[in-house]
Enzyme design. Structure first.
Site, PDB file in Angstrom:
ATOM      1  N   LYS A 181       0.501 -23.554  66.408  1.00 48.42           N
ATOM      2  CA  LYS A 181       0.004 -22.946  65.179  1.00 48.42           C
ATOM      3  C   LYS A 181      -1.755 -23.323  66.019  1.00 48.42           C
ATOM      4  O   LYS A 181      -1.923 -24.772  66.649  1.00 48.42           O
ATOM      5  CB  LYS A 181      -0.505 -24.104  64.000  1.00 48.42           C
ATOM      6  CG  LYS A 181      -1.657 -23.568  63.032  1.00 48.42           C
ATOM      7  CD  LYS A 181      -2.685 -24.129  61.541  1.00 48.42           C
ATOM      8  CE  LYS A 181      -2.918 -25.731  62.061  1.00 48.42           C
ATOM      9  NZ  LYS A 181      -4.207 -25.333  62.184  1.00 48.42           N
ATOM     10  N   GLU A 255      -1.404 -36.046  71.733  1.00 40.59           N
ATOM     11  CA  GLU A 255      -2.321 -36.449  72.710  1.00 40.59           C
ATOM     12  C   GLU A 255      -3.858 -36.301  71.915  1.00 40.59           C
ATOM     13  O   GLU A 255      -3.804 -35.069  71.299  1.00 40.59           O
ATOM     14  CB  GLU A 255      -2.805 -34.912  73.918  1.00 40.59           C
ATOM     15  CG  GLU A 255      -1.013 -34.650  74.736  1.00 40.59           C
ATOM     16  CD  GLU A 255      -1.125 -35.915  76.019  1.00 40.59           C
ATOM     17  OE1 GLU A 255      -1.974 -36.413  76.078  1.00 40.59           O
ATOM     18  OE2 GLU A 255      -0.111 -35.021  76.343  1.00 40.59           O
ATOM     19  N   CYS A 289     -11.524 -34.016  75.149  1.00 43.70           N
ATOM     20  CA  CYS A 289     -11.380 -35.619  74.453  1.00 43.70           C
ATOM     21  C   CYS A 289     -11.331 -36.656  76.043  1.00 43.70           C
ATOM     22  O   CYS A 289     -11.500 -37.341  75.067  1.00 43.70           O
ATOM     23  CB  CYS A 289      -9.634 -34.951  74.560  1.00 43.70           C
ATOM     24  SG  CYS A 289      -8.421 -34.838  75.731  1.00 43.70           S
ATOM     25  N   GLU A 386     -15.690 -41.855  68.255  1.00 47.30           N
ATOM     26  CA  GLU A 386     -15.426 -40.159  69.469  1.00 47.30           C
ATOM     27  C   GLU A 386     -16.516 -39.356  68.374  1.00 47.30           C
ATOM     28  O   GLU A 386     -16.419 -39.001  67.499  1.00 47.30           O
ATOM     29  CB  GLU A 386     -14.212 -39.596  69.603  1.00 47.30           C
ATOM     30  CG  GLU A 386     -13.751 -38.410  70.075  1.00 47.30           C
ATOM     31  CD  GLU A 386     -12.606 -38.043  69.908  1.00 47.30           C
ATOM     32  OE1 GLU A 386     -12.282 -37.966  69.026  1.00 47.30           O
ATOM     33  OE2 GLU A 386     -12.834 -37.509  71.016  1.00 47.30           O
TER      34      GLU A 386
HETATM   35  P1  TAP Z   1      -7.768 -31.768  64.285  1.00 45.88           P
HETATM   36  O1  TAP Z   1      -8.106 -31.848  63.361  1.00 45.88           O
HETATM   37  O2  TAP Z   1      -6.917 -33.533  64.435  1.00 45.88           O
HETATM   38  O3  TAP Z   1      -7.246 -31.055  64.136  1.00 45.88           O
HETATM   39  C1  TAP Z   1      -6.287 -30.439  64.769  1.00 45.88           C
HETATM   40  C2  TAP Z   1      -4.650 -28.948  65.471  1.00 45.88           C
HETATM   41  O4  TAP Z   1      -4.590 -30.001  63.589  1.00 45.88           O
HETATM   42  C3  TAP Z   1      -5.926 -28.252  63.863  1.00 45.88           C
HETATM   43  O5  TAP Z   1      -4.967 -26.904  64.357  1.00 45.88           O
HETATM   44  C4  TAP Z   1      -5.539 -28.471  62.691  1.00 45.88           C
HETATM   45  O6  TAP Z   1      -5.736 -27.454  61.974  1.00 45.88           O
HETATM   46  C5  TAP Z   1      -4.447 -28.858  62.233  1.00 45.88           C
HETATM   47  N1  TAP Z   1      -4.186 -30.059  61.750  1.00 45.88           N
HETATM   48  C6  TAP Z   1      -5.032 -31.311  60.391  1.00 45.88           C
HETATM   49  N2  TAP Z   1      -4.943 -31.762  60.338  1.00 45.88           N
HETATM   50  C7  TAP Z   1      -3.477 -31.974  60.006  1.00 45.88           C
HETATM   51  C8  TAP Z   1      -2.379 -32.100  59.274  1.00 45.88           C
HETATM   52  N3  TAP Z   1      -2.353 -33.434  58.699  1.00 45.88           N
HETATM   53  N4  TAP Z   1      -1.042 -31.597  59.500  1.00 45.88           N
HETATM   54  C9  TAP Z   1      -1.152 -31.166  61.669  1.00 45.88           C
HETATM   55  N5  TAP Z   1      -1.988 -30.487  61.416  1.00 45.88           N
HETATM   56  C10 TAP Z   1      -2.933 -30.999  61.296  1.00 45.88           C
HETATM   57  O7  TAP Z   1      -8.298 -31.911  65.351  1.00 45.88           O
HETATM   58  P2  TAP Z   1      -9.704 -31.381  66.267  1.00 45.88           P
HETATM   59  O8  TAP Z   1     -11.428 -31.974  65.591  1.00 45.88           O
HETATM   60  O9  TAP Z   1      -9.139 -29.651  65.793  1.00 45.88           O
HETATM   61  O10 TAP Z   1     -10.042 -31.601  67.877  1.00 45.88           O
HETATM   62  C11 TAP Z   1     -10.674 -32.545  68.763  1.00 45.88           C
HETATM   63  C12 TAP Z   1      -9.955 -33.799  68.725  1.00 45.88           C
HETATM   64  O11 TAP Z   1      -8.825 -33.266  69.405  1.00 45.88           O
HETATM   65  C13 TAP Z   1     -10.769 -34.493  69.262  1.00 45.88           C
HETATM   66  O12 TAP Z   1     -10.578 -36.092  68.818  1.00 45.88           O
HETATM   67  C14 TAP Z   1     -10.127 -35.012  70.507  1.00 45.88           C
HETATM   68  O13 TAP Z   1     -10.344 -36.011  71.391  1.00 45.88           O
HETATM   69  C15 TAP Z   1      -8.809 -34.041  70.215  1.00 45.88           C
HETATM   70  N6  TAP Z   1      -8.328 -34.062  71.600  1.00 45.88           N
HETATM   71  C16 TAP Z   1      -7.204 -34.526  72.228  1.00 45.88           C
HETATM   72  C17 TAP Z   1      -7.209 -33.759  73.747  1.00 45.88           C
HETATM   73  C18 TAP Z   1      -6.107 -34.500  74.472  1.00 45.88           C
HETATM   74  S1  TAP Z   1      -5.024 -33.647  75.408  1.00 45.88           S
HETATM   75  N7  TAP Z   1      -5.892 -36.475  74.670  1.00 45.88           N
HETATM   76  C19 TAP Z   1      -7.527 -32.786  73.802  1.00 45.88           C
HETATM   77  C20 TAP Z   1      -7.853 -31.899  73.967  1.00 45.88           C
HETATM   78  C21 TAP Z   1      -8.411 -32.165  71.642  1.00 45.88           C
HETATM   79  P3  TAP Z   1      -7.387 -27.179  61.429  1.00 45.88           P
HETATM   80  O14 TAP Z   1      -7.994 -26.381  62.911  1.00 45.88           O
HETATM   81  O15 TAP Z   1      -7.806 -25.798  60.616  1.00 45.88           O
HETATM   82  O16 TAP Z   1      -8.401 -27.888  61.287  1.00 45.88           O
END
Ligand code: TAP
Length: 481
Positions: A181, A255, A289, A386
C-alpha cells in the site's frame, strides 16, 4: 554574488496520466470500492483519480498473492526469480525520465532529486537484489533459507518509488509475494511500477498494489492471510501496527521516524560542513526520516558556522519543482504543512529564535522556507519531535562527551553525522552514537548494499545489504512478534 537563472523546466509531456487508476491485483488493474483524488502539492491541481481499496479488495489482493506464492514464486529457482528482478531494474532505467517527472508532480520534490536520487536508487535496489536471488544459500543464513510467504507492505510519501523498491526488491528476491500500500498522497509511481511488472511478464499475483488511506493500511497489516508486515512511516502508526501484529505469529519490521544529530567539531572545514548541513536538512524539503534535523556545533565555531550557513541558505532556490534549478520543492500536503507550522510556532513560544531564508513563496500549493532555530535547548519540542520539514534546530556543545549526551538525548536513533578531521574522534563518536547509520564528513548517502534501520523508537529490522535479506527469510533470530 547572486546569479540569475533562466527557467529550466522539465517537460511534463513525458508522462501520460490516466484519468483514473484501478487497483493492481492478480496482474491486472481492477476496479475497487471507491475513489479519491491525488493532487500536485506544488499547484493543488488534481492529477488523477485513484481507487480506495476496501476490505474485499484487500482480501482479493492477499488471495492473489497467496496463490502466486504457492503455485509459482516460492517454487521457482532463485536464478529464474533473479531474471525477473533484473528485467524490472532495466525497465525502471528505461522509464526513468517518465518516473522522475511523475514523482515530482505527485510528491512536490525537485526534479533534480527525483531524477538523480530517487529513480536511480530504486533501479539500483532491484539490480542489487536480483544478484542475491540465486545466492541466498551463501548469505549466512544456512544452506537453503526459505521465504516467509505473503508480505504486507505499507510505505510513506517522502520517497514513494524508492521506498517501494526498498520493500519489494528484497521480498521478491527471497521468494515472497507482496501486497503493497503506497501513501495516500503519492500513489502514482507505484501504479506505473505495476505497469512495469506487466511489461516484465512478472507472474500474476507476485506483486499487488492496493491504493488507499490509513484504513487500507490497517486492513492489510491486520489481515490473517499475511505472514509478514513491513512498515515504513511514523513512530505513532508503527506502534499501532506493532500492537495489531502482537501474538499473531506475523513477522514484523518497522522503519520509523528520526531526529538525527549532525555533529560539527571545531576542526572541520566550515564550507564543507555547511554543504553537509544543507544536504542533511534541506534535501527533499527535510521530508527525510534520517534528516540531520539537529545541528550540534562546537561552541567555539558556532558564530562562524551559523553565518556561513545563513549565507548559503540565501542562495537556495525554492519554487517550481519541475525546474531543474530548484533546490527546495513543495511540502507534500496541507496536513504536513500544518504540522510544520504548529511545531515551528512552538519553537518560538518556547523561546528559540527563528530565522528563515528570504525567499518568496508561490501563491498556490504548500510551501515552507528553509528555516533555522538558534537558542534551542534539549527540552524544546523542536529538539525532541520530528518536524519532517525544512527546519533545523541548532544546539551547541563544548566536549565530545557533551556532544554524545545531547545527540543521544531523543527517543529516536536512526542516523547521525560527524564532522571532524580526526579519524580517531570519528570512531570514538560512532561507537557511542545510538544510531543505525553514522555518516562521517558526509550526510544522506545511500547504497543498496548498506543496511539501514533504527534503534529505540526509530524501529527495528534492517533494509538493504545482507542484513536486509534476513527480514524476508525464515531464519532463526528474526524479529517475531
Ligand atoms: P504515516 O502517517 O505513519 O504513514 C505511513 C503509511 O502508513 C502511509 O501509507 C499511511 O497511509 C499508512 N497508515 C496510516 N495509518 C495507518 C494504520 N493505522 N495502519 C496501517 N497503515 C497506516 O507516516 P507518513 O506521514 O506517511 O511518513 C512520514 C514518517 O515516515 C516520518 O515519521 C518518517 O520519519 C517516516 N519514515 C521513516 C523511514 C525509515 S527508513 N525509517 C523512511 C521514510 C519515512 P496514508 O498515506 O493514507 O496516511
Amino acid at each position: 554574488m547572486r546569479f540569475e537563472y533562466a527557467p529550466a523546466p522539465e517537460s511534463r509531456s513525458v508522462v501520460t496520466l490516466r484519468d483514473s487508476y484501478g487497483l493492481f491485483i492478480g496482474g491486472e488493474f481492477v476496479a475497487g470500492s471507491s475513489v479519491f483524488k491525488t493532487i500536485s502539492p506544488a499547484t493543488e491541481e488534481v492529477l488523477a483519480e485513484v481507487t480506495h481499496a476496501g476490505p474485499e479488495d484487500v482480501d482479493r489482493a492477499v488471495a492473489a498473492a497467496r496463490q502466486a506464492y504457492e503455485r509459482v514464486w516460492s517454487v521457482m529457482p532463485g536464478r529464474e526469480r533473479g531474471k525477473y528482478l533484473f528485467r524490472i531494474a532495466r525497465l525502471l532505467q528505461e522509464r526513468a525520465r517518465e518516473l522522475a517527472v511523475l514523482e515530482t508532480m505527485d510528491n512536490g520534490k525537485p526534479i533534480r532529486e527525483s531524477r538523480d536520487v530517487d529513480i536511480p536508487l530504486a533501479a539500483a535496489h532491484f539490480f542489487y537484489h536480483a544478484g542475491w536471488a540465486d545466492k541466498l544459500g551463501y548469505a549466512g543464513f544456512g544452506p537453503s533459507p526459505r521465504p516467509l510467504g505473503v508480505v504486507g507492505q505499507v510505505i510513506p510519501w517522502n520517497f514513494p518509488l524508492l521506498m517501494l523498491a526498498w520493500k519489494i526488491a528484497p521480498a521478491l528476491a527471497c521468494g515472497n509475494t507482496v501486497v503493497l500500500k503506497p501513501a495516500e498522497t503519492t500513489p502514482l509511481t507505484a501504479l506505473v511500477f505495476a505497469e512495469i511488472c506487466q511489461q516484465a511478464d512478472l507472474p500474476s499475483g507476485v506483486v499487488n498494489i492496493v491504493t488507499g488511506d490509513g484504513s487500507t493500511g490497517q486492513l492489510l497489516v491486520a489481515h490473517p492471510g499475511i505472514d509478514k508486515v513491513a512498515f515504513t512511516g511514523s513512530t505513532a502508526v508503527g506502534k499501532e501496527i506493532a500492537r495489531a501484529c502482537a501474538v499473531s505469529g506475523k513477522r514484523l519490521t518497522l522503519e520509523l521516524g528520526g531526529k538525527a544529530a549532525n555533529v560539527v567539531f571545531d576542526d572541520s572545514p566550515v564550507d564543507q560542513a555547511v554543504e553537509g548541513i544543507v544536504n542533511g536538512i534541506f534535501f527533499n524539503q527535510g521530508h527525510v526520516c534520517c534528516a540531520g534535523s539537529r545541528l550540534l556545533v562546537q561552541e567555539s565555531i558556532a558564530d562562524e558556522l551559523l553565518s556561513a550557513l545563513k549565507r548559503r541558505m540565501t542562495t537556495l532556490r525554492l519554487g517550481d519543482p519541475m525546474d531543474k534549478n530548484t533546490d527546495i520543492g513543495a511540502i507534500n500536503s496541507r496536513p504536513q504543512l500544518d504540522k510544520i507550522q504548529e511545531l515551528t510556532a512552538s519553537g518560538e513560544a518556547e523561546g528559540a529564535e527563528r530565522w528563515s531564508a528570504p525567499c518568496p513563496l508561490p501563491d498556490r500549493g504548500f510551501w515552507f522556507p528553509p528555516t533555522v532555530f538558534t537558542g534551542v535547548s534539549a527540552a524544546h519540542r523542536i529538539a525532541q519531535e520530528e518536524i519532517f520539514g525544512p527546519v533545523l534546530s541548532v544546539l551547541t556543545f563544548r566536549t565530545p562527551a557533551e556532544a554524545i549526551e545531547k545527540a543521544n538525548n531523543t527517543p529516536y536513533g536512526l542516523s547521525a553525522g560527524v564532522w571532524t578531521e580526526k579519524g580517531s574522534l570519528i570512531l570514538w563518536m560512532a561507537s557511542r552514537l545510538r544510531a543505525g547509520v553514522v555518516w562521517a564528513n558526509t550526510f544522506n548517502r545511500f547504497d543498496p548494499a548498506a543496511p539501514f534501520g533504527g534503534y529505540k523508537e526509530s524501529g527495528f529490522g534492517r533494509e538493504g545489504g545482507r542484513h536486509g535479506l534476513e527480514a524476508y527469510l525464515d531464519v532463526l533470530g528474526g524479529s517475531d512478534v
